[in-house]
Design a protein around this motif. Structure first.
Motif, PDB file in Angstrom:
ATOM      1  N   SER A 171       0.844  -1.191   0.000  1.00 17.20           N
ATOM      2  CA  SER A 171       0.000   0.000   0.000  1.00 17.20           C
ATOM      3  C   SER A 171       0.881   1.243   0.000  1.00 17.20           C
ATOM      4  CB  SER A 171      -0.917   0.025   1.232  1.00 17.20           C
ATOM      5  OG  SER A 171      -1.632   1.245   1.290  1.00 17.20           O
ATOM      6  N   ASP A 172       0.434   2.267  -0.766  1.00 17.73           N
ATOM      7  CA  ASP A 172       1.146   3.542  -0.790  1.00 17.73           C
ATOM      8  C   ASP A 172       0.411   4.605   0.020  1.00 17.73           C
ATOM      9  OD1 ASP A 172       3.147   2.535  -2.407  1.00 17.73           O
ATOM     10  OD2 ASP A 172       2.089   3.028  -4.262  1.00 17.73           O
ATOM     11  N   ASN A 173      -0.662   4.205   0.680  1.00 20.44           N
ATOM     12  CA  ASN A 173      -1.422   5.169   1.464  1.00 20.44           C
ATOM     13  C   ASN A 173      -0.631   5.610   2.699  1.00 20.44           C
ATOM     14  OD1 ASN A 173      -3.606   4.975  -0.275  1.00 20.44           O
ATOM     15  ND2 ASN A 173      -4.520   3.268   0.869  1.00 20.44           N
ATOM     16  N   THR A 174      -0.891   6.843   3.116  1.00 23.03           N
ATOM     17  CA  THR A 174      -0.227   7.357   4.324  1.00 23.03           C
ATOM     18  C   THR A 174      -0.949   6.829   5.563  1.00 23.03           C
ATOM     19  OG1 THR A 174      -1.592   9.338   4.153  1.00 23.03           O
ATOM     20  CG2 THR A 174       0.631   9.448   3.215  1.00 23.03           C
ATOM     21  N   LEU A 175      -0.884   5.531   5.718  1.00 21.56           N
ATOM     22  CA  LEU A 175      -1.572   4.865   6.823  1.00 21.56           C
ATOM     23  C   LEU A 175      -0.733   3.669   7.269  1.00 21.56           C
ATOM     24  CD1 LEU A 175      -4.319   5.011   8.358  1.00 21.56           C
ATOM     25  CD2 LEU A 175      -5.125   3.214   6.808  1.00 21.56           C
ATOM     26  N   SER A 176      -0.413   3.655   8.553  1.00 22.23           N
ATOM     27  CA  SER A 176       0.429   2.579   9.071  1.00 22.23           C
ATOM     28  C   SER A 176      -0.426   1.387   9.487  1.00 22.23           C
ATOM     29  CB  SER A 176       1.225   3.085  10.275  1.00 22.23           C
ATOM     30  OG  SER A 176       0.375   3.145  11.411  1.00 22.23           O
ATOM     31  N   PRO A 177       0.186   0.239   9.709  1.00 27.52           N
ATOM     32  CA  PRO A 177      -0.564  -0.876  10.310  1.00 27.52           C
ATOM     33  C   PRO A 177      -0.974  -0.519  11.730  1.00 27.52           C
ATOM     34  CG  PRO A 177       1.526  -1.614   9.384  1.00 27.52           C
ATOM     35  CD  PRO A 177       1.573  -0.121   9.408  1.00 27.52           C
ATOM     36  N   PRO A 178      -2.049  -1.106  12.236  1.00 30.58           N
ATOM     37  CA  PRO A 178      -2.402  -0.872  13.648  1.00 30.58           C
ATOM     38  C   PRO A 178      -1.405  -1.566  14.563  1.00 30.58           C
ATOM     39  CG  PRO A 178      -3.847  -2.524  12.700  1.00 30.58           C
ATOM     40  CD  PRO A 178      -3.006  -2.005  11.567  1.00 30.58           C
ATOM     41  N   PRO A 179      -1.243  -1.102  15.778  1.00 31.81           N
ATOM     42  CA  PRO A 179      -0.322  -1.768  16.704  1.00 31.81           C
ATOM     43  C   PRO A 179      -0.768  -3.204  16.998  1.00 31.81           C
ATOM     44  CG  PRO A 179      -1.336   0.165  17.727  1.00 31.81           C
ATOM     45  CD  PRO A 179      -1.915   0.047  16.380  1.00 31.81           C
ATOM     46  N   SER A 201      -4.313   3.483  13.810  1.00 37.51           N
ATOM     47  CA  SER A 201      -3.161   3.501  12.907  1.00 37.51           C
ATOM     48  C   SER A 201      -2.620   4.920  12.821  1.00 37.51           C
ATOM     49  CB  SER A 201      -3.580   3.005  11.518  1.00 37.51           C
ATOM     50  OG  SER A 201      -4.087   1.690  11.582  1.00 37.51           O
ATOM     51  N   LEU A 202      -1.344   5.031  12.496  1.00 40.84           N
ATOM     52  CA  LEU A 202      -0.764   6.349  12.288  1.00 40.84           C
ATOM     53  C   LEU A 202      -1.286   6.918  10.984  1.00 40.84           C
ATOM     54  CD1 LEU A 202       2.964   5.666  13.294  1.00 40.84           C
ATOM     55  CD2 LEU A 202       1.129   6.584  14.713  1.00 40.84           C
ATOM     56  N   SER A 203      -1.756   8.153  11.015  1.00 40.31           N
ATOM     57  CA  SER A 203      -2.247   8.835   9.820  1.00 40.31           C
ATOM     58  C   SER A 203      -2.106  10.332  10.041  1.00 40.31           C
ATOM     59  CB  SER A 203      -3.711   8.469   9.553  1.00 40.31           C
ATOM     60  OG  SER A 203      -4.542   9.057  10.523  1.00 40.31           O
ATOM     61  N   PRO A 204      -2.161  11.121   9.001  1.00 47.91           N
ATOM     62  CA  PRO A 204      -1.992  12.578   9.174  1.00 47.91           C
ATOM     63  C   PRO A 204      -3.065  13.206  10.049  1.00 47.91           C
ATOM     64  CG  PRO A 204      -1.675  11.956   6.878  1.00 47.91           C
ATOM     65  CD  PRO A 204      -2.184  10.726   7.568  1.00 47.91           C
TER      66      PRO A 204
END
Length: 403
Positions: A215-223, A308-311
């Motif tokens: 994925s290229d989205n600005t979204l990390s996996p959840p912890p 998840s990490l996101s802007p």
């Protein structure tokens, strides 16, 4: 000059004169009751103005306006119904059930933690506007440890929690060191660090190490689940940690040597320097602890909700923390209560929108702004309510420009 001799005081007369003064100063609540009363009146005034906004945002009420002079009872009946249904939904949606209370506590926890950071900086004479940036960096650190490291449950949570606090503390330390060593005003540096923190998060989310696979989205996996706070009834363990943090901040400010130095420097930095205190170190320590508390606030979402990490993950928590600290008059207990109030307004606002009056939930934001406005202007509140003006010795000691 008068030749008259001053009559010698009778034995015990001085003590008799001093007794009422001592009695007044020792009266329970004499020091904090005026400020609490002013705050409650400010909240009440905000609710009154909010009621007016509810009335004129209700469709049923507006439909009675064309014939208000012919049948005024219709206007007042619909207005009363709109106010009652909206505020009843606000209260029921925030504290009306165990589930609602749990949601309110979870929503309040990050506000309390970040607000405590702003409060502590206030007491040292620093206006920390950088809670948002400190929170973002703390979330970045806690999130990365949470989803990329593989550790046993419990240890994983502890390490991720420490990483979040350390990330926020590091970001706060930058502003503290700049203030201590170069005199750079913390308002400027923390504002700039907010932007820099947001840019750092965006940069990290553009890298494969922080993105979800394929994925290229600005979204990390959840912890990972091993790094999340365990659930306790209707809320997670992070809520308890937030209240413990409030107790710790109270102890630091009121019972420790560092707290005495923080309050002394906040009251008068020059006098504190003359007394032998290291003002530079105090400023740095204040910002490190404040940043750490903002980082702790970040863990409430990342390790509590498994966000998840996101802007947009932080919302406006860092900026709301400033209003929470102001409403709490820069005291740990006041900050906790203000955080709970703001959390309740946030949760109850959704229920208010679903009420019969369909009151916009944005009204809760207006209420928050009005409350802070009135609390920040106690003379205005005391004048409108015709209260006795008192100098309650506000604990907010942040300095303005040029300090």
């Amino acid at each position: 000059m008068s030749d008259e001799k001053t009559p010698a005081p009778k034995p015990g007369a001085g003590k008799a004169d001093e007794k009422p003064v001592e009695a007044r100063s020792a009266r329970p609540g004499a020091s904090w009751l005026p400020s609490v009363t002013t705050t409650l009146v400010a909240v009440a005034m905000a609710l009154v103005i909010g009621a007016l906004l509810i009335v004129f945002s209700s469709r049923d009420v507006l439909e009675t306006m064309p014939y208000i002079f012919s049948y005024p009872q219709d206007f007042f009946r619909e207005a009363g119904s709109a106010i009652w249904s909206s505020y009843a939904a606000l209260v029921h949606g925030s504290v009306g059930s165990p589930g609602a209370i749990g949601t309110t506590l979870v929503r309040s926890a990050p506000l309390i933690c970040a607000g405590l950071g702003v409060t502590l900086a206030f007491r040292a004479g620093l206006f920390n506007i950088g809670a948002q940036g400190q929170l973002l960096v703390g979330a970045l650190a806690a999130g990365y440890v949470g989803f990329s490291w593989d550790l046993p449950p419990g240890i994983h949570l502890l390490v991720a929690l420490v990483a979040g606090i350390a990330g926020g503390a590091f970001w706060g330390a930058i502003a503290g060191v700049l203030k201590a060593r170069t005199g750079a005003h913390e308002v400027i540096t923390t504002i700039m660090l907010n932007y820099l923190g947001g840019a750092l998060l965006l940069y990290a989310l553009s890298k494969n190490a922080f993105q979800r696979p394929n994925s290229d989205n600005t979204l990390s996996p959840p912890p990972n689940s091993s790094a999340t706070f365990p659930e306790i009834g209707n809320f997670h363990l992070g809520v308890i940690v937030a209240f413990l943090a409030a107790i710790l901040v109270w102890w630091i400010l009121d019972r420790s040597k560092l707290g005495f130095e923080l309050r002394a420097v906040g009251a008068n930095a020059d006098a504190s320097r003359t007394a032998g205190m290291n003002v530079a170190n105090v400023y740095t320590a204040a910002m490190v602890i404040a940043g750490g508390l903002a980082g702790l606030a970040a863990t409430m979402g990342v390790l509590g909700h498994q966000d998840s990490l996101s802007p947009t993950m932080a919302g406006t928590i860092g900026f709301d923390a400033i209003t929470v600290a102001l409403l709490g008059r820069a005291t740990p207990l006041g900050t906790v209560l203000a955080g709970l109030l703001f959390g309740a307004l946030s949760v109850g606002g959704v229920a208010m929108q679903a009420s019969a009056a369909s009151t916009p939930k944005e009204l809760t934001e207006v209420l928050q702004a009005l409350i802070v406005l009135f609390v920040a202007a106690p003379a205005l509140v005391q004048g409108i309510a015709r209260m006795k003006k008192v100098d309650d010795g506000s604990a907010v000691m942040a300095k303005g420009w040029g300090s």
